[in-house]
Design an enzyme around this catalytic site. Structure first.
Site, mmCIF file in Angstrom:
data_model
loop_
_atom_site.group_PDB
_atom_site.id
_atom_site.type_symbol
_atom_site.label_atom_id
_atom_site.label_comp_id
_atom_site.label_asym_id
_atom_site.label_seq_id
_atom_site.Cartn_x
_atom_site.Cartn_y
_atom_site.Cartn_z
ATOM 1 N N HIS A 14 0.842 -1.216 0.000
ATOM 2 C CA HIS A 14 0.000 0.000 0.000
ATOM 3 C C HIS A 14 0.867 1.252 0.000
ATOM 4 O O HIS A 14 1.478 1.598 1.013
ATOM 5 C CB HIS A 14 -0.916 0.003 1.228
ATOM 6 C CG HIS A 14 -1.921 1.110 1.224
ATOM 7 N ND1 HIS A 14 -3.030 1.106 0.400
ATOM 8 C CD2 HIS A 14 -1.991 2.277 1.917
ATOM 9 C CE1 HIS A 14 -3.737 2.200 0.599
ATOM 10 N NE2 HIS A 14 -3.127 2.937 1.515
ATOM 11 N N HIS A 16 1.105 5.483 -1.483
ATOM 12 C CA HIS A 16 0.662 6.660 -2.230
ATOM 13 C C HIS A 16 1.939 7.435 -2.540
ATOM 14 O O HIS A 16 2.459 8.157 -1.675
ATOM 15 C CB HIS A 16 -0.277 7.539 -1.410
ATOM 16 C CG HIS A 16 -1.481 6.815 -0.868
ATOM 17 N ND1 HIS A 16 -2.529 6.405 -1.652
ATOM 18 C CD2 HIS A 16 -1.795 6.419 0.395
ATOM 19 C CE1 HIS A 16 -3.445 5.802 -0.903
ATOM 20 N NE2 HIS A 16 -3.021 5.786 0.337
ATOM 21 N N HIS A 200 -5.465 -0.825 6.775
ATOM 22 C CA HIS A 200 -5.490 -0.325 8.164
ATOM 23 C C HIS A 200 -6.286 -1.261 9.090
ATOM 24 O O HIS A 200 -5.701 -1.995 9.851
ATOM 25 C CB HIS A 200 -6.024 1.110 8.281
ATOM 26 C CG HIS A 200 -5.272 2.092 7.453
ATOM 27 N ND1 HIS A 200 -3.918 2.303 7.613
ATOM 28 C CD2 HIS A 200 -5.670 2.903 6.432
ATOM 29 C CE1 HIS A 200 -3.520 3.221 6.733
ATOM 30 N NE2 HIS A 200 -4.555 3.595 6.006
ATOM 31 N N ASP A 251 2.463 3.256 2.684
ATOM 32 C CA ASP A 251 1.346 4.204 2.725
ATOM 33 C C ASP A 251 1.772 5.640 2.383
ATOM 34 O O ASP A 251 2.021 5.948 1.230
ATOM 35 C CB ASP A 251 0.670 4.098 4.100
ATOM 36 C CG ASP A 251 -0.702 4.764 4.137
ATOM 37 O OD1 ASP A 251 -1.146 5.280 3.095
ATOM 38 O OD2 ASP A 251 -1.348 4.773 5.205
HETATM 39 ZN ZN ZN Z 1 -3.766 4.848 2.032
#
Ligand code: ZN
Length: 335
Positions: A14, A16, A200, A251
């Site tokens: 995950h 970004h 999460h 993340d």
């Molecule tokens: Zn995220």
């Protein structure tokens, strides 16, 4: 000790990519204040900036021992293409998790309809891009979007990733709108299955964890980001007791170091249980590699090489190297 040791590469389930640019910039405030700064940054991104910035982030991921990444992408279709090019340029395996965004956020995040979204997914697949579907969250996707995306993923055999239970406010809003908690809504709309990863799950309650286990869904934990954003502790005892498959994600990319993510994961587990060795080292390493590959639907991904002559491994017995890596090294130990 000298020479090198090959391990399965770490898999970042995950990411970004653009949020790497926020490090050091937005400390202070709560999650929602951080989100405003993130939206400011996202609003101005061009495909050229995505191409350049993501290639930089991906080179950092590779240097840190990650050899594959799931990019959870919500800043536009042209920019999705730029992310794919950035991964090719950097030389990292990529699964593009194209986010469906029905409401809220910025204009550029949203598709006009769920049909529009699925059309974008098809277009990328037709170009040969490895894609997973990603309803952004129950906040961003209405019920009918979730139903259609869940059915599409099931029919096409694609992985489905979705943010859920990161913040208490998201749960309150979901309860107010649907009378259900986020994971309950995902189950009801056909979004939970063995190819599903919840990102999460920090505030998942016991019935939600039961649902994840019943459907064979996994959870991606992003320890350094969750710590940085003040999200809370993941419900590790409940996840482990149910055998729910786990993976890690960088993340926001506030830190890029798989060993630190795993150390933090085990550190949280120790603090919560007052025990040590809650997740044995070989299992931790598998969460960081095979667990991520499972989440991304990858059968193969490149290895990583440990520099056994690195100063942080001086004096470590060969049999102790895996534990020394997780508990005593940083990502600079990888070649
Ligand atoms: Zn995220």
């Amino acid at each position: 000790m000298s020479g090198s040791l090959r391990l399965p590469g770490f898999v970042d389930a995950h990411s970004h990519g653009f949020q790497r640019a926020l490090r050091g910039r937005v400390e202070g405030g709560d999650f929602w204040a951080w989100r405003e700064s993130m939206l400011d940054l996202a609003g101005g991104l061009t495909p050229g900036q995505v191409r350049e910035g993501y290639a930089r982030t991906y080179r950092e991921l590779l240097a840190a021992g990650y050899t594959a990444v799931g990019e959870f992408h919500y800043v536009g279709l042209a920019e999705a293409g730029a992310a794919v090019e950035a991964a090719r340029e950097a030389g990292i395996e990529l699964l593009l998790l194209l986010a469906a965004y029905g409401r809220g956020g910025l204009d550029r995040f949203r598709q006009a309809s769920v049909g529009d979204y699925l059309g974008q997914v098809e277009a990328l697949r037709n170009e040969g891009v490895r894609v997973g579907v990603a309803p952004h969250s129950v906040r961003a996707c209405p019920r009918d979007w979730l139903e259609l995306i869940g059915a599409y993923a099931e029919r096409e055999g694609l992985v489905l990733h979705v943010h859920a239970d990161e913040q208490p406010r998201e749960i309150e809003e979901c309860l107010a709108e649907h009378g259900l908690r986020p994971v309950e809504l995902l189950a009801e709309t056909g979004c939970l299955g063995p190819r599903t990863t919840i990102v999460h799950g920090t505030h998942a309650d016991e019935p939600e964890l039961d649902l994840l286990a019943e459907h064979g869904a996994g959870v991606c934990i992003c320890p350094t980001t969750e710590a940085n954003l003040g999200d809370g502790f993941p419900p590790l005892e409940g996840l482990l007791a149910r055998g729910i498959p786990l993976s890690i994600g960088s993340d926001s990319n506030i830190r890029i170091d798989p060993l630190e993510e795993l150390r933090e994961l085990e550190g949280v587990a120790r603090r919560l249980t007052f025990r040590r060795n809650v997740i044995p080292v070989d299992e931790l390493l598998a969460i960081g590699s095979a667990g991520g590959a499972r989440a991304l639907g990858l059968e193969q991904w490149p290895d990583v090489e440990v520099d056994l002559g690195h100063r942080s491994l001086t004096g470590v017995e060969p049999g102790d190297v895996p534990a020394a890596l997780v508990h005593g090294c940083g990502a600079d130990v990888f070649r």
